[in-house]
Design an enzyme around this catalytic site. Structure first.
Site, PDB file in Angstrom:
ATOM      1  N   ILE A  15      60.264  71.230  41.127  1.00 19.46           N
ATOM      2  CA  ILE A  15      59.295  71.151  42.223  1.00 19.46           C
ATOM      3  C   ILE A  15      60.048  70.688  43.472  1.00 19.46           C
ATOM      4  O   ILE A  15      60.723  69.670  43.438  1.00 19.46           O
ATOM      5  CB  ILE A  15      58.167  70.132  41.884  1.00 19.46           C
ATOM      6  N   ARG A  43      55.940  51.284  27.881  1.00 22.28           N
ATOM      7  CA  ARG A  43      56.474  49.915  27.971  1.00 22.28           C
ATOM      8  C   ARG A  43      56.112  49.361  29.346  1.00 22.28           C
ATOM      9  O   ARG A  43      55.576  50.084  30.169  1.00 22.28           O
ATOM     10  CB  ARG A  43      57.995  49.968  27.843  1.00 22.28           C
TER      11      ARG A  43
HETATM   12  P1  ADP Z   1      61.289  52.291  35.157  1.00 19.31           P
HETATM   13  O1  ADP Z   1      60.882  51.072  34.409  1.00 19.31           O
HETATM   14  O2  ADP Z   1      60.853  52.257  36.542  1.00 19.31           O
HETATM   15  O3  ADP Z   1      60.941  53.583  34.507  1.00 19.31           O
HETATM   16  P2  ADP Z   1      63.973  53.065  34.690  1.00 19.31           P
HETATM   17  O4  ADP Z   1      63.506  54.421  34.324  1.00 19.31           O
HETATM   18  O5  ADP Z   1      65.083  52.959  35.660  1.00 19.31           O
HETATM   19  O6  ADP Z   1      62.835  52.202  35.287  1.00 19.31           O
HETATM   20  O7  ADP Z   1      64.340  52.331  33.328  1.00 19.31           O
HETATM   21  C1  ADP Z   1      64.273  50.934  33.160  1.00 19.31           C
HETATM   22  C2  ADP Z   1      65.424  50.440  32.356  1.00 19.31           C
HETATM   23  O8  ADP Z   1      65.423  50.970  31.077  1.00 19.31           O
HETATM   24  C3  ADP Z   1      66.767  50.765  32.946  1.00 19.31           C
HETATM   25  O9  ADP Z   1      67.604  49.676  32.686  1.00 19.31           O
HETATM   26  C4  ADP Z   1      67.201  52.006  32.182  1.00 19.31           C
HETATM   27  O10 ADP Z   1      68.591  52.090  32.097  1.00 19.31           O
HETATM   28  C5  ADP Z   1      66.570  51.748  30.851  1.00 19.31           C
HETATM   29  N1  ADP Z   1      66.062  52.946  30.170  1.00 19.31           N
HETATM   30  C6  ADP Z   1      65.009  53.685  30.526  1.00 19.31           C
HETATM   31  N2  ADP Z   1      64.774  54.657  29.638  1.00 19.31           N
HETATM   32  C7  ADP Z   1      65.706  54.531  28.678  1.00 19.31           C
HETATM   33  C8  ADP Z   1      65.993  55.241  27.458  1.00 19.31           C
HETATM   34  N3  ADP Z   1      65.277  56.280  27.039  1.00 19.31           N
HETATM   35  N4  ADP Z   1      67.044  54.818  26.721  1.00 19.31           N
HETATM   36  C9  ADP Z   1      67.765  53.770  27.125  1.00 19.31           C
HETATM   37  N5  ADP Z   1      67.533  53.056  28.242  1.00 19.31           N
HETATM   38  C10 ADP Z   1      66.529  53.431  29.015  1.00 19.31           C
HETATM   39  P1  ADP Z   2      63.270  59.717  33.357  1.00 20.62           P
HETATM   40  O1  ADP Z   2      62.755  59.625  31.966  1.00 20.62           O
HETATM   41  O2  ADP Z   2      64.736  59.645  33.455  1.00 20.62           O
HETATM   42  O3  ADP Z   2      62.537  58.765  34.267  1.00 20.62           O
HETATM   43  P2  ADP Z   2      61.656  61.833  34.537  1.00 20.62           P
HETATM   44  O4  ADP Z   2      61.219  63.047  33.781  1.00 20.62           O
HETATM   45  O5  ADP Z   2      60.632  60.787  34.766  1.00 20.62           O
HETATM   46  O6  ADP Z   2      62.918  61.217  33.804  1.00 20.62           O
HETATM   47  O7  ADP Z   2      62.273  62.297  35.931  1.00 20.62           O
HETATM   48  C1  ADP Z   2      62.981  61.419  36.753  1.00 20.62           C
HETATM   49  C2  ADP Z   2      62.932  61.897  38.192  1.00 20.62           C
HETATM   50  O8  ADP Z   2      63.526  63.202  38.324  1.00 20.62           O
HETATM   51  C3  ADP Z   2      61.540  62.046  38.762  1.00 20.62           C
HETATM   52  O9  ADP Z   2      61.041  60.844  39.274  1.00 20.62           O
HETATM   53  C4  ADP Z   2      61.744  63.088  39.841  1.00 20.62           C
HETATM   54  O10 ADP Z   2      62.251  62.529  41.029  1.00 20.62           O
HETATM   55  C5  ADP Z   2      62.815  63.980  39.251  1.00 20.62           C
HETATM   56  N1  ADP Z   2      62.182  65.132  38.563  1.00 20.62           N
HETATM   57  C6  ADP Z   2      61.886  65.207  37.254  1.00 20.62           C
HETATM   58  N2  ADP Z   2      61.325  66.387  36.945  1.00 20.62           N
HETATM   59  C7  ADP Z   2      61.261  67.099  38.083  1.00 20.62           C
HETATM   60  C8  ADP Z   2      60.793  68.405  38.424  1.00 20.62           C
HETATM   61  N3  ADP Z   2      60.276  69.243  37.511  1.00 20.62           N
HETATM   62  N4  ADP Z   2      60.878  68.799  39.724  1.00 20.62           N
HETATM   63  C9  ADP Z   2      61.402  67.980  40.646  1.00 20.62           C
HETATM   64  N5  ADP Z   2      61.878  66.758  40.397  1.00 20.62           N
HETATM   65  C10 ADP Z   2      61.805  66.293  39.125  1.00 20.62           C
END
Ligand code: ADP
Ligand code: ADP
Ligand code: MG
Length: 473
Positions: free
Chosen positions: A203, A292
């Site tokens: 997107i 979480r």
């Molecule tokens: P949020 O809580 O906003 O989603 P992040 O996506 O950055 O923040 O993840 C929070 C913390 O957990 C970070 O320290 C990241 O490295 C860790 N983390 C997130 N998802 C995973 C995963 N699937 N496996 C291992 N570590 C993860």
């Molecule tokens: P994570 O588990 O690492 O948080 P997400 O699926 O939540 O992975 O995606 C992390 C970020 O990547 C989103 O916050 C967004 O900025 C970008 N993103 C993920 N999917 C899309 C998509 N289909 N199009 C555009 N940006 C995306």
């Protein structure tokens, strides 16, 4: 209510959970690796036990953590975020050991932890998802290219069990698809021990909007408004805002209803987050659900007045949720910045080491969730986030001004931090107006990286130190 909880984590989130325990008059048990023996969570908990010599193994050792909980007489385990927080197997073992898991049930974690399973479940329940494929396990590269062509470039490849912005590749043209696919698979295997990858339509210029969910064990489910996490670097959040400066009432109501429906479809209980992408035409798509507490939960606490960690504990202990959706109102805007120990001018490489001075910002409507103090040595083995600065203002504009003030006041010496970079973001015209999407940082990063090595106050401190030495002070 519990009388003792073990915290299966470290750093600022462990400290945050200990504070909630203290507020609720619950004893807290900290675990720590040898390098973490001087950690703030170790000092603050009612009791603390070394879990391993190794920096990481202990925090990931499900059985050892459970044994330690039993030995210390804890009745429940709070996993925080990261580490084992989204490990369904651990959640299951905790319950089998007769302890309470502070989070949703293990089968909900398993379902939602796999982005693909989650997408399928949402689709079945009429929740809009980003157009995309199933896991691409048995497809030939020829077929994958065909899917991408049908979807239209750019596309995004994602690890099914990914998180923290890892295992993601955006592909703009067919020539790059094969290499990106293989790289994504490798990264997925390294980080998540699972190389399942799927593909979504990328997107363009979306906003990352997520809804905080609270659900009790009896089916009562509400949302606590949204957060805008569009300011990201390499798909990882850096600044989070609640509510979103670009949200309107109508859209909030619609997205809120869908977020609650998504949580209910998953059979959700406890605190969780439904993440959406919002496109330029205000169409929104379910992206994933995090099962979480989230790093950025504090902004929601600040605008709604509800303590999310306490609520997690209360819900896990069997309390009925006594907040109705109509009780959830926001006072102004809250902004969180993640202060990382990183050298921004050197491609954001981690900058561990000893803190020689520490002056967190203070004053009205300024909150700092952190785990560092003067003389603390930041170990190199963990996430580089060392503090979260959260401010609140009655309008978005006032919140940005307060953020700017608080960042200038915040002094951390001895290591590099992202503070000067964050100050520059506060000066950005579009940021000040709340006009940004997930492409914001990517477009502007070169202009936002500080040109000088140190900020002015560093120089002042250095001069003062030099004078003191000369004067024999
Ligand atoms: P949020 O809580 O906003 O989603 P992040 O996506 O950055 O923040 O993840 C929070 C913390 O957990 C970070 O320290 C990241 O490295 C860790 N983390 C997130 N998802 C995973 C995963 N699937 N496996 C291992 N570590 C993860
Ligand atoms: P994570 O588990 O690492 O948080 P997400 O699926 O939540 O992975 O995606 C992390 C970020 O990547 C989103 O916050 C967004 O900025 C970008 N993103 C993920 N999917 C899309 C998509 N289909 N199009 C555009 N940006 C995306
Ligand atoms: Mg996410």
């Amino acid at each position: 209510m519990f009388s003792k909880i073990l915290i299966a984590n470290r750093g600022e989130i462990a400290v945050r959970i200990i504070r909630a325990c203290n507020d609720l008059n619950i004893q807290s048990v900290a675990i720590y690796s040898r390098v973490d023996k001087d950690g703030l969570h170790v000092k603050m908990a009612s009791e603390a036990h070394e879990i391993s010599e190794d920096p990481l193994a202990g925090y990931l050792d499900a059985q050892k953590i459970i044994d330690m909980a039993k030995m210390s007489g804890a009745e429940a385990i709070h996993p925080g975020y990261g580490f084992l927080s989204e490990n369904a197997h651990f959640a299951q073992k905790v319950v089998e050991a007769g302890l309470v898991w502070i989070g949703p049930s293990s089968d909900v974690i398993a379902k939602m932890g796999d982005k693909n399973v989650a997408r399928t479940l949402m689709k079945k329940n009429g929740i809009p998802i980003v157009p995309g494929t199933e896991t691409l396990n048995n497809e030939s590269m020829h077929t994958i290219k065909l899917y991408a062509k049908q979807m239209g470039y750019p596309v995004i490849l994602k690890a099914s069990s990914g998180g923290g912005g890892r295992g993601i590749r955006v592909v703009y043209k067919e020539e790059d698809l094969e290499d990106s696919f293989n790289a994504c698979k490798r990264e997925a295997l390294t980080f998540f021990k699972n190389d399942d990858v799927f593909m979504e339509k990328y997107i363009q210029n979306p906003k990352h909007i997520e809804f905080q969910i609270l659900a009790d064990n009896y089916g009562n489910t509400i949302h606590l408004l949204e957060r805008d996490c569009s300011i990201q670097r390499r798909h990882q959040k850096l600044i989070e805002i609640a509510p979103s400066p670009s949200m309107n009432k109508d859209l909030r109501r619609k997205m809120g209803v869908v977020a609650v429906a998504a949580a209910k479809a998953a059979g959700y209980s406890n605190a969780g987050t439904v993440e959406f992408l919002l496109d330029e035409d205000n169409r929104f798509y379910f992206m994933e659900m995090n099962t979480r507490i989230q790093v950025e939960h504090g902004v929601t606490e600040e605008i709604t007045g509800f303590d999310l960690i306490s609520r997690q504990i209360r819900i896990a202990s069997g309390e009925i949720l006594d907040i109705a959706q109509s009780d959830v109102l926001n006072i102004g805007y809250a902004i969180e910045v993640r202060i990382n120990a990183e050298d921004v001018r050197n491609d954001f490489v981690p900058s561990p080491g000893k803190i020689t001075a520490y002056y967190p910002s203070l004053g009205p409507f300024v909150r700092v969730d952190s785990c560092i103090y003067k003389d603390f040595v930041i170990p190199p083995y963990y996430d580089s986030m060392v503090a979260k600065l959260i401010v609140r203002g009655l309008s978005y504009d006032l919140a940005v001004r307060k953020l700017s003030r608080a960042l200038r006041e915040f002094k951390i010496r001895g290591i590099h931090t992202t503070i000067p970079f964050l100050i520059n973001i506060c000066e950005d015209k579009e940021f000040k107006k709340g006009l940004f999407d997930t492409s914001f940082l990517e477009k502007k990063i070169q202009d936002l990286i500080p040109k000088e090595e140190h900020d002015v106050s560093d120089v002042v401190a250095a001069i003062a130190a030099a004078i003191a030495v000369r004067a024999g002070m």
